[in-house]
Design a protein around this motif. Sequence first.
Motif, PDB file in Angstrom:
ATOM      1  N   PRO A 304       0.924  -1.169   0.048  1.00  0.00           N
ATOM      2  CA  PRO A 304      -0.022  -0.019  -0.270  1.00  0.00           C
ATOM      3  C   PRO A 304       0.897   1.114  -0.054  1.00  0.00           C
ATOM      4  N   LEU A 305       0.547   2.327  -0.635  1.00  0.00           N
ATOM      5  CA  LEU A 305       1.245   3.529  -0.824  1.00  0.00           C
ATOM      6  C   LEU A 305       0.344   4.683   0.313  1.00  0.00           C
ATOM      7  N   CYS A 306      -0.749   4.648  -0.356  1.00  0.00           N
ATOM      8  CA  CYS A 306      -1.470   5.976  -0.057  1.00  0.00           C
ATOM      9  C   CYS A 306      -2.911   5.959  -0.004  1.00  0.00           C
ATOM     10  N   LYS A 307      -3.675   6.933   0.571  1.00  0.00           N
ATOM     11  CA  LYS A 307      -5.139   6.698   0.477  1.00  0.00           C
ATOM     12  C   LYS A 307      -5.496   7.886  -0.620  1.00  0.00           C
ATOM     13  N   ILE A 308      -6.411   7.360  -1.567  1.00  0.00           N
ATOM     14  CA  ILE A 308      -6.826   8.500  -2.586  1.00  0.00           C
ATOM     15  C   ILE A 308      -8.291   9.000  -2.050  1.00  0.00           C
ATOM     16  N   SER A 309      -7.818  10.560  -2.025  1.00  0.00           N
ATOM     17  CA  SER A 309      -8.989  11.230  -1.411  1.00  0.00           C
ATOM     18  C   SER A 309      -9.873  12.042  -2.324  1.00  0.00           C
ATOM     19  N   ILE A 310      -9.650  11.879  -3.400  1.00  0.00           N
ATOM     20  CA  ILE A 310     -10.453  12.316  -4.404  1.00  0.00           C
ATOM     21  C   ILE A 310     -11.713  11.694  -4.888  1.00  0.00           C
ATOM     22  N   SER A 311     -12.991  12.344  -5.567  1.00  0.00           N
ATOM     23  CA  SER A 311     -14.215  11.656  -5.675  1.00  0.00           C
ATOM     24  C   SER A 311     -13.867  10.476  -7.031  1.00  0.00           C
ATOM     25  N   GLU A 312     -13.031  10.740  -7.965  1.00  0.00           N
ATOM     26  CA  GLU A 312     -12.860   9.979  -8.899  1.00  0.00           C
ATOM     27  C   GLU A 312     -11.504  10.041  -9.689  1.00  0.00           C
ATOM     28  N   VAL A 313     -11.083   8.703 -10.312  1.00  0.00           N
ATOM     29  CA  VAL A 313      -9.737   8.724 -10.900  1.00  0.00           C
ATOM     30  C   VAL A 313     -10.178   7.578 -12.323  1.00  0.00           C
ATOM     31  N   TYR A 314      -9.281   7.615 -12.850  1.00  0.00           N
ATOM     32  CA  TYR A 314      -9.411   6.886 -14.046  1.00  0.00           C
ATOM     33  C   TYR A 314      -8.252   5.614 -14.000  1.00  0.00           C
ATOM     34  N   ALA A 315      -8.720   4.402 -14.474  1.00  0.00           N
ATOM     35  CA  ALA A 315      -7.987   3.186 -14.597  1.00  0.00           C
ATOM     36  C   ALA A 315      -7.929   2.722 -15.859  1.00  0.00           C
ATOM     37  N   GLU A 316      -6.990   1.673 -16.153  1.00  0.00           N
ATOM     38  CA  GLU A 316      -6.804   0.658 -17.243  1.00  0.00           C
ATOM     39  C   GLU A 316      -7.494  -0.531 -16.843  1.00  0.00           C
ATOM     40  N   LEU A 317      -8.107  -1.278 -17.960  1.00  0.00           N
ATOM     41  CA  LEU A 317      -8.380  -2.572 -17.977  1.00  0.00           C
ATOM     42  C   LEU A 317      -8.529  -3.145 -19.155  1.00  0.00           C
ATOM     43  N   PRO A 348     -10.351 -10.561  -5.113  1.00  0.00           N
ATOM     44  CA  PRO A 348      -9.832  -9.159  -5.157  1.00  0.00           C
ATOM     45  C   PRO A 348      -9.594  -8.841  -6.622  1.00  0.00           C
ATOM     46  N   LEU A 349      -9.922  -7.722  -7.246  1.00  0.00           N
ATOM     47  CA  LEU A 349      -9.600  -7.354  -8.579  1.00  0.00           C
ATOM     48  C   LEU A 349      -8.693  -5.951  -8.553  1.00  0.00           C
ATOM     49  N   TYR A 350      -7.707  -6.095  -8.886  1.00  0.00           N
ATOM     50  CA  TYR A 350      -6.805  -4.811  -9.081  1.00  0.00           C
ATOM     51  C   TYR A 350      -6.800  -4.069 -10.437  1.00  0.00           C
ATOM     52  N   VAL A 351      -7.006  -3.029 -10.316  1.00  0.00           N
ATOM     53  CA  VAL A 351      -6.640  -2.057 -11.852  1.00  0.00           C
ATOM     54  C   VAL A 351      -5.671  -1.180 -11.643  1.00  0.00           C
ATOM     55  N   LYS A 352      -4.967  -1.043 -12.592  1.00  0.00           N
ATOM     56  CA  LYS A 352      -3.889  -0.042 -12.657  1.00  0.00           C
ATOM     57  C   LYS A 352      -4.408   1.398 -13.020  1.00  0.00           C
ATOM     58  N   VAL A 353      -4.159   2.266 -12.165  1.00  0.00           N
ATOM     59  CA  VAL A 353      -4.587   3.592 -12.256  1.00  0.00           C
ATOM     60  C   VAL A 353      -3.816   4.382 -13.309  1.00  0.00           C
ATOM     61  N   SER A 354      -4.563   4.884 -14.319  1.00  0.00           N
ATOM     62  CA  SER A 354      -3.962   5.648 -15.355  1.00  0.00           C
ATOM     63  C   SER A 354      -4.171   7.164 -15.161  1.00  0.00           C
ATOM     64  N   ASP A 355      -4.708   7.633 -14.443  1.00  0.00           N
ATOM     65  CA  ASP A 355      -5.243   8.943 -13.863  1.00  0.00           C
ATOM     66  C   ASP A 355      -4.034   9.960 -14.031  1.00  0.00           C
ATOM     67  N   LEU A 356      -4.154  11.218 -15.155  1.00  0.00           N
ATOM     68  CA  LEU A 356      -3.151  12.026 -14.881  1.00  0.00           C
ATOM     69  C   LEU A 356      -2.949  12.547 -13.643  1.00  0.00           C
ATOM     70  N   GLY A 362       4.319  11.533 -10.702  1.00  0.00           N
ATOM     71  CA  GLY A 362       5.328  10.457 -10.640  1.00  0.00           C
ATOM     72  C   GLY A 362       4.863   9.294  -9.778  1.00  0.00           C
ATOM     73  N   LEU A 363       3.268   9.331  -9.579  1.00  0.00           N
ATOM     74  CA  LEU A 363       2.868   8.328  -8.523  1.00  0.00           C
ATOM     75  C   LEU A 363       2.115   7.595  -9.534  1.00  0.00           C
ATOM     76  N   SER A 364       2.185   6.122  -9.272  1.00  0.00           N
ATOM     77  CA  SER A 364       1.484   5.235 -10.097  1.00  0.00           C
ATOM     78  C   SER A 364       1.103   3.918  -9.137  1.00  0.00           C
ATOM     79  N   GLY A 365       0.080   3.230  -9.676  1.00  0.00           N
ATOM     80  CA  GLY A 365      -0.269   2.069  -8.588  1.00  0.00           C
ATOM     81  C   GLY A 365      -1.520   1.560  -9.130  1.00  0.00           C
ATOM     82  N   TYR A 366      -2.284   0.762  -8.188  1.00  0.00           N
ATOM     83  CA  TYR A 366      -3.174  -0.252  -8.476  1.00  0.00           C
ATOM     84  C   TYR A 366      -4.368   0.140  -7.461  1.00  0.00           C
ATOM     85  N   VAL A 367      -5.704   0.126  -7.766  1.00  0.00           N
ATOM     86  CA  VAL A 367      -6.607  -0.200  -6.792  1.00  0.00           C
ATOM     87  C   VAL A 367      -7.725  -1.264  -6.803  1.00  0.00           C
TER      88      VAL A 367
END
Length: 467
Positions: A304-317, A348-356, A362-367
């Motif tokens: 785990p890296l951090c908690k996402i605190s915005i309402s919406e992000v984009y992800a890749e699948l 558990p299904l993890y998707v890669k976050v592609s949000d700008l 420089g932060l990337s990861g999965y939710v």
Amino acid sequence: MKKNLTLAFLLLVSVLCFANDTAGIVSETGGVKFLKQDGISMLKEALLIRNGEIEVNYIFKNTTNKDIETTVLFPVPAMPCFLTEDEEKGHDFNFKLFASGKSVPYKTAFTITLVGQDLTDKFKHLYKSYTQLPTEEEFMKVVSSLPEDLQKQIKPEYGLHDEMGYPSLSACSMGISFYWDQKFFKNKNLYIKHTYAPSMSYSSIGGRTVAYILTTANNWQGPIAQFDLLVEHPQYIMDTAVGKSIGGYYTAHKENFTPQENLTFYFNRENLRVDDTYRTLSKNEFRVGIGENAVLYKDEGKTPLCKISISEVYAELDLNNKTWSEHTSIYFPEKGVRYGRRLQIEEPLYVKVSDLYLKDYGLSGYVQIDFLMKSSESVSADAAKIKNGTDLISCTDYIKKYDIRPKLYQIDGPANIRQTPNGEIKAEVADNVYVWAVAQDGVWYRIITEETFGWTHKNNLKDAWNK
């Protein structure tokens, strides 16, 4: 020779007056006359705009064979003439001035303009300082004593307010100028710096809009030899093509620059740019609703890296190996099947976050997601809620933990630019290119240019201010 110069809002702009005519420098009513200034050129300007703070650094040169003694003025944008109901005092610009590295004392002058006329002499007794303003009632008492033909120019349906009920600057405004005496020595450079807290207008959604005047720089001798701009984490940039958005910043580098337009920026509440919710999705992207805090993982659920605190992000699948039935069900061979518009995930299904929003820093990861939904045009999902007691900082704080006060450097290179500190090389920047350093991790600095952003070693940076 004695001349009168002025700094206008962001860029310095000149004024010419007679040496023995003090009323022409700063009159009792605060009047100033703006004229073209020859003999002093702007060699360099570095403009840093942050949420609630401006810093401007200049190098000027007196190109003549005579010293020029000046009274320099810095007029800020128009302000309301009176306090609103929820205000106790006017905006404090907290203006600070430095010349050749030393603090310089200054004075303040102001003007009151009512329906296009300078009426400072009628109202000046109401103002103890530019932050100690009269109430609207006190101001209107003086208005009622003015000639009747002048009072008739005030729109009766709104008075001194606009259609939304806010004070109207077109009806009544207070102009504020900070000024000081300065000497430009013949054939010499002069380094000037000032900082202040700009006045910001609030939008209906809680963000703040800031407008900046650039075109007044054209009153100096010739163009700006070198202009560098960095705006820290704006959400929107309006009505300008001066620079580029990159790495969560807005930046520009210009040589022999003659400004043709001004700047307007919008900052959100958290001083961190969020992504445009109307963005066009690529083939394998979908929106992930966060709702409550979700964990961003470095990998698929392990770190785990951090908690996402915005309402919406984009992800890749990648849906190429997934099938949608005619009932809009989704088939995941490795995860199981659920029917209907909503797919509940058993494993558990993890998707890669592609949000700008994250990539730019420089932060990337999965939710981890709870379920998927598919319509005829798009796919959306909800992220799994964070577990109680999970001890993680927010991704906003994670991003900011390496932030430093941005500073302008030159590349001592060429220099490799890396994706992460001492990580994979992503670009090369040529020798003597101007860059902004915005973050530091030990001996590594995150730099921003119009073309690239990333990390470089401190040995690749040299002082940009050879004053």
